[in-house]
Design a protein around this motif. Structure first.
Motif: not given
Length: 371
Positions: A285, A288-289, A291-297
């Motif tokens: 988990r 995944v978070a 990786k999501r941080l990279e997309r959102e930032s």
């Protein structure tokens, strides 16, 4: 030794000094051993020194119907460098290089060690992006032809992505430099049927949309199993296809005598953390978070995150990780201030997960190198 091998020895003995041809049991056993657990003992070992020797070796072997295997450092765990036939070594004498475009690219022979390439590029602020765990001893020939990578280069900067051109010796002894227009022209004249066949194979693949999507998906993730199919959907130039088909072919399609590789920026500031979780589900988990941080930032914050399960931690005698799952996490930056900001972002994110101990990043080279 069969008569075919004796005939091979007689022929190659005319153009290769006897001291570079090994047939005694001890050296055949030694050179037939790599980092894998497979055991094959070659009939003949030849230490090559240049392209023309390889051309003549392959032509001779082909005329006699004898298989040839190539070896550089032999660090692979999968047995690519062992043979029960003819083993051609391309390590020593294959170490020349040329830095190109102010360090943005580098021309490399197959016998130069990956870590040495990074030392060469360091004054330019660049690095050799493929980073297998064995980079301190693995050589460029094996790294490229096995598509050996590592967690930092992922799929965005592996050998397939960073290869600009290749200089190859095919099984029939033909020399092709995919980056040289004159060589391409000569090859088109002598091997037009091969180029035509490649273009036909590409058309056949592109006609099957489901297959195209499957190939694109398979190579969007870590995938070095089998021959590299991605060039068939990525390139329309047959010479680009040939060069990139070599990546991951393990020497089955040609001998790589030289590669021109693009390099990547070497961030001067780095920090790593060994983050311990009580169970694998929580570790997954967290990855995944991140990786999501990279997309959102919209910026690359976490450069790598490699999971180590309980068995992995036991294998390296990590007492802290007993019964736990760890994620080795790395971030990089251009300045100390940017590094501190990125570390803070990751620590803030991981605060929402159940970790065994507080997250601690270190920017001390002696500590993160050990990680």
């Amino acid at each position: 030794m069969s008569e075919k091998y004796r005939k091979f020895l007689r022929i190659v003995g005319r153009f290769i000094p006897r001291e570079r041809i090994y047939t005694d049991p001890l050296r055949r056993l030694a050179w037939g051993t790599d980092a894998g657990f497979y055991r094959l003992v070659p009939q003949i070992v030849v230490r090559s020194v240049d392209e023309q020797e390889v051309v003549r070796l392959l032509r001779t072997a082909r005329s006699l119907g004898l298989p040839v295997t190539f070896r550089a450092a032999g660090t692979s765990l999968s047995g690519q460098t062992v043979s029960d036939s003819i083993l051609v070594v391309a390590g020593k004498h294959w170490e020349r290089y040329e830095v190109l475009d102010g360090g943005d690219a580098i021309r490399l022979q197959p016998g130069i060690v990956g870590a040495q390439v990074n030392r060469i590029l360091k004054p330019y602020g660049r690095r050799f992006s493929p980073d297998p765990a064995s980079v301190a001893s693995a050589m460029v020939g094996g790294i490229v032809m096995n598509n050996a990578s590592g967690m930092n280069c992922g799929t965005h900067a592996n050998s397939d992505r960073m290869l600009r051109s290749a200089r190859l010796v095919l099984a029939d002894g033909t020399l092709l430099d995919t980056g040289d227009p004159a060589s391409r022209e000569a090859f088109a004249a002598s091997h037009g049927a091969l180029l035509h066949g490649l273009e036909g194979l590409r058309r056949e693949v592109l006609a099957d949309e489901a297959l195209v999507q499957r190939i694109r998906y398979k190579y969007s993730i870590k995938n070095v199993t089998g021959l590299n199919l991605q060039p068939l959907v990525t390139f329309d130039d047959p010479f680009e296809m040939i060069a990139h088909l070599m990546v991951g072919s393990e020497g089955t399609l040609a001998f790589l005598s030289e590669a021109v590789m693009r390099t990547e920026y070497d961030f001067p500031c780095k920090a790593s953390a060994m983050v311990y979780f009580r169970d694998m589900r929580e570790a997954c988990r967290a990855v995944v978070a991140m990786k999501r941080l990279e997309r959102e930032s919209g910026e690359r914050i976490v450069f790598s995150a490699e999971m180590l399960d309980r068995k992995s931690l036991e294998a390296v005698h990590d007492p802290t990780g007993e019964g736990l799952t760890a994620v080795l996490t790395e971030t990089k930056a251009r300045t100390p201030e940017e590094l501190a900001r990125r570390i803070a972002r990751i620590e803030e994110l991981l605060a929402g997960f159940e970790t065994f101990a507080p997250v601690h990043f270190t920017d001390r080279a002696e500590e993160y190198a050990r990680y």
